[in-house]
Design an enzyme around this catalytic site. Structure first.
Site, PDB file in Angstrom:
ATOM      1  N   ILE A  62       0.836  -1.200   0.000  1.00 55.46           N
ATOM      2  CA  ILE A  62       0.000   0.000   0.000  1.00 55.46           C
ATOM      3  C   ILE A  62       0.870   1.249   0.000  1.00 55.46           C
ATOM      4  CG2 ILE A  62      -0.237   0.126   2.531  1.00 55.46           C
ATOM      5  CD1 ILE A  62      -3.251   0.863   2.003  1.00 55.46           C
ATOM      6  N   CYS A  63       0.378   2.282  -0.698  1.00 59.40           N
ATOM      7  CA  CYS A  63       0.995   3.606  -0.675  1.00 59.40           C
ATOM      8  C   CYS A  63      -0.128   4.622  -0.507  1.00 59.40           C
ATOM      9  CB  CYS A  63       1.819   3.856  -1.945  1.00 59.40           C
ATOM     10  SG  CYS A  63       0.844   3.948  -3.456  1.00 59.40           S
ATOM     11  N   ARG A  64       0.057   5.827  -0.970  1.00 61.91           N
ATOM     12  CA  ARG A  64      -0.990   6.845  -0.821  1.00 61.91           C
ATOM     13  C   ARG A  64      -2.153   6.593  -1.762  1.00 61.91           C
ATOM     14  NH1 ARG A  64      -2.026  11.089  -3.723  1.00 61.91           N
ATOM     15  NH2 ARG A  64      -3.268  12.790  -2.899  1.00 61.91           N
TER      16      ARG A  64
END
Length: 98
Positions: A62-64
């Site tokens: 996951i990232c932004r």
């Protein structure tokens, strides 16, 4: 590449499913909060730290917004890891933060 939404990830965590979440955002981004069970490994640190990951496990990345995590997923897949991208990233996460 396998993909899920942040809502699907939240459901997996809430039902007690064993999930290995890797948050690839930068330090200043995770300072605003991250998923409680997540491990923080910045995107730029993945090549030197991927030896900490087990090729027999599945990792949810996951990232932004889902873009950097997609790149990390492609990189890890090319090196034999089982990964799944959170396509809407932390922007889609409405669960608990730490």
């Amino acid at each position: 590449m396998k993909e899920i939404t942040a809502a699907q990830l939240k459901q997996m965590i809430q039902t007690g499913e064993r999930v290995h979440v890797i948050d690839v955002r930068e330090d200043e981004e995770v300072a605003f909060g991250m998923i409680p069970s997540a491990t923080h490994i910045k995107m730029g640190d993945i090549p030197e730290r991927m030896n900490e990951l087990d090729k027999n496990e599945t990792y949810v990345i996951i990232c932004r917004s889902g873009v950097r995590s997609e790149h990390v997923c492609r990189y890890l897949e090319a090196h034999g890891y089982d990964v799944c991208n959170v396509i809407d990233g932390m922007l889609g996460w409405d669960g608990e933060l730490e």
